[in-house]
Design an enzyme around this catalytic site. Sequence first.
Site, PDB file in Angstrom:
ATOM      1  N   GLY A 137       0.813  -1.201   0.000  1.00 53.05           N
ATOM      2  CA  GLY A 137       0.000   0.000   0.000  1.00 53.05           C
ATOM      3  C   GLY A 137       0.850   1.256   0.000  1.00 53.05           C
ATOM      4  O   GLY A 137       2.071   1.192   0.043  1.00 53.05           O
ATOM      5  N   GLY A 183       0.472  -5.671   1.974  1.00 52.74           N
ATOM      6  CA  GLY A 183      -0.934  -5.967   1.775  1.00 52.74           C
ATOM      7  C   GLY A 183      -1.169  -7.122   0.830  1.00 52.74           C
ATOM      8  O   GLY A 183      -2.143  -7.853   0.962  1.00 52.74           O
ATOM      9  N   GLU A 203       9.502  -4.720   6.324  1.00 50.95           N
ATOM     10  CA  GLU A 203       9.021  -3.627   7.181  1.00 50.95           C
ATOM     11  C   GLU A 203      10.066  -3.047   8.124  1.00 50.95           C
ATOM     12  O   GLU A 203      10.042  -1.845   8.419  1.00 50.95           O
ATOM     13  CB  GLU A 203       7.804  -4.100   7.986  1.00 50.95           C
ATOM     14  CG  GLU A 203       6.556  -4.315   7.166  1.00 50.95           C
ATOM     15  CD  GLU A 203       6.530  -5.643   6.431  1.00 50.95           C
ATOM     16  OE1 GLU A 203       5.598  -5.871   5.658  1.00 50.95           O
ATOM     17  OE2 GLU A 203       7.467  -6.446   6.625  1.00 50.95           O
ATOM     18  N   ASP A 206       3.277  -6.931   9.469  1.00 53.09           N
ATOM     19  CA  ASP A 206       1.889  -7.028   9.903  1.00 53.09           C
ATOM     20  C   ASP A 206       1.079  -7.926   8.986  1.00 53.09           C
ATOM     21  O   ASP A 206       1.574  -8.915   8.496  1.00 53.09           O
ATOM     22  CB  ASP A 206       1.279  -5.628  10.030  1.00 53.09           C
ATOM     23  CG  ASP A 206       1.174  -4.912   8.698  1.00 53.09           C
ATOM     24  OD1 ASP A 206       1.931  -5.237   7.782  1.00 53.09           O
ATOM     25  OD2 ASP A 206       0.323  -4.004   8.575  1.00 53.09           O
TER      26      ASP A 206
END
Length: 396
Positions: free
Chosen positions: A114, A160, A183, A191
Amino acid sequence: MHPIQRLVYTFGHRTINHLPLLSAAANAKTTAATTITAQMAYPIRNSSSSSSSSSVLATESSSKGMIIINRPKALNALNLEMVRKIYKHLKKCEKNKSLMIIKGTGDKAFCAGGDVRALVEAGPTDESKSFFREEYTTNALIGNYKIPYIAIIDGITMGGGVGLSVHGKYRVATDRTLFAMPETAIGLFPDVGGSYFLPRLQGKLGLFLGLTGHRLRGSDVYHAGIATHYCDSSKIPDLETALLNCPDADDVPELLQKFHCLPEKPFSLQPFLDQINKNFTADSVEGIIENLKSDGSDWAKKTLETLCKMSPTSMKITYRQLELGSQQSLPQCLIMEYRLAVRHLERSDFKEGVRALLIDKDQQPKWQPSSLAEVSEEHVQWFFRKLPDTEELKLD
C-alpha cells in the site's frame, strides 16, 4: 520508483493449528482474463470516480467469484477504497459461490502493498487507522473463508499483497513471484498476520525473514512453505480457465495439483538453514547479533550487516510480536497488530524510515533510539498496550 519501494504492511491470520504450505502460481493479464472469463459479469462499479472504481475488478459467474487487483502502474498497490471493495465482494461471494480466485493485473505484481507514504504523511488520522483496521478485518475473513480461496501470486507480493494471499487455503507461486517482508527497513513491523504465519514456517526461517526482509524469488516461495503450489507463469491462463470451468469445488485440489510442477532449482536458503536456526535461536535480538558475530562466516557477516541497517525498535518489536504470535490464533494476532499499527502512526521510526527510503531516498534513516541497547523494555511494551475499548479491532 523502484518496485520494491511500493509496499503495504499488513498480514492476516488463520485460526488453525497448522499453516498449509503456500505456492505462487497465479497471475494473469487482464486481457487474458477477459477472454477466459467471458461468461462472468461486468466488473462491479463503485460510485466514486471512474479511475478509482476500476482499481478492483470484482466479477462473478453463476458459481465462481473473481477479484482482479487492477492498478498495474502502481504495482497493484492498495488503498482504503480498494480494501473495502475486496471485502464487500468476498462477503458476497462466500454466501453463494463455489470458489474465489484473486489475482493482479499485469506481469509485474500481484500486489506490492500500500501507499505507506500517504499513511505516514497523514499521521494517526481516522482514515489511516481505518486502512489498517479494515485491511486486517479482510485478512481475518480470508483466513476463515468458507469456500476455496485461490490466490495467484504472480509477481511482487509484499505487505498488503501478502495479507490477501498467505491466509487463503491455496497460494500459487510462479517463476515471477517476488516475496518479502521488508518492514523493519522502514521502521514498521511485519503485519497483515505476519505474527501468525512467520513463526509457523520451518525452524527460525520466519524470524529470519521478518527481521532481515530477505527476498524470496520464484520457487523459493514454495520451498519456504509460503506457497502451496508452484506453476510456470505461462500456464496461469490455462489454470484460470480450468478453475473457472471446475464443476465442483471438491475438484480444486486435484486441479491445482495437475498444474503444479516441482521446481527444478533447490531452495536457495537450504545451505544456510542450519545457520539460521542456530543463530536466530536466542532470547533477544541482541542475542542474535552476538550469535552472528561469533559465527564469523561470510553469510553471518552479510546478515549482520543487513540487521545493522534496520530500525532497532522495529527489530525488537518484531521479535516480541513473532514470539507472542506463535501461541495465538490469527484473530488474536491481528488484534495485536492493530495496536502496533496505531502506535506506529502515533510515535515510531515509521515516518523516518519512509522519508529515508521512499521520499528523500538518502538511504540514511536517523533511527530513534539509534541502537538496540537504547531501546528499553518499557518502550517496547508501550507498542503492545491495549487500546481503549472503543478503539480496539473487533473481529467476528
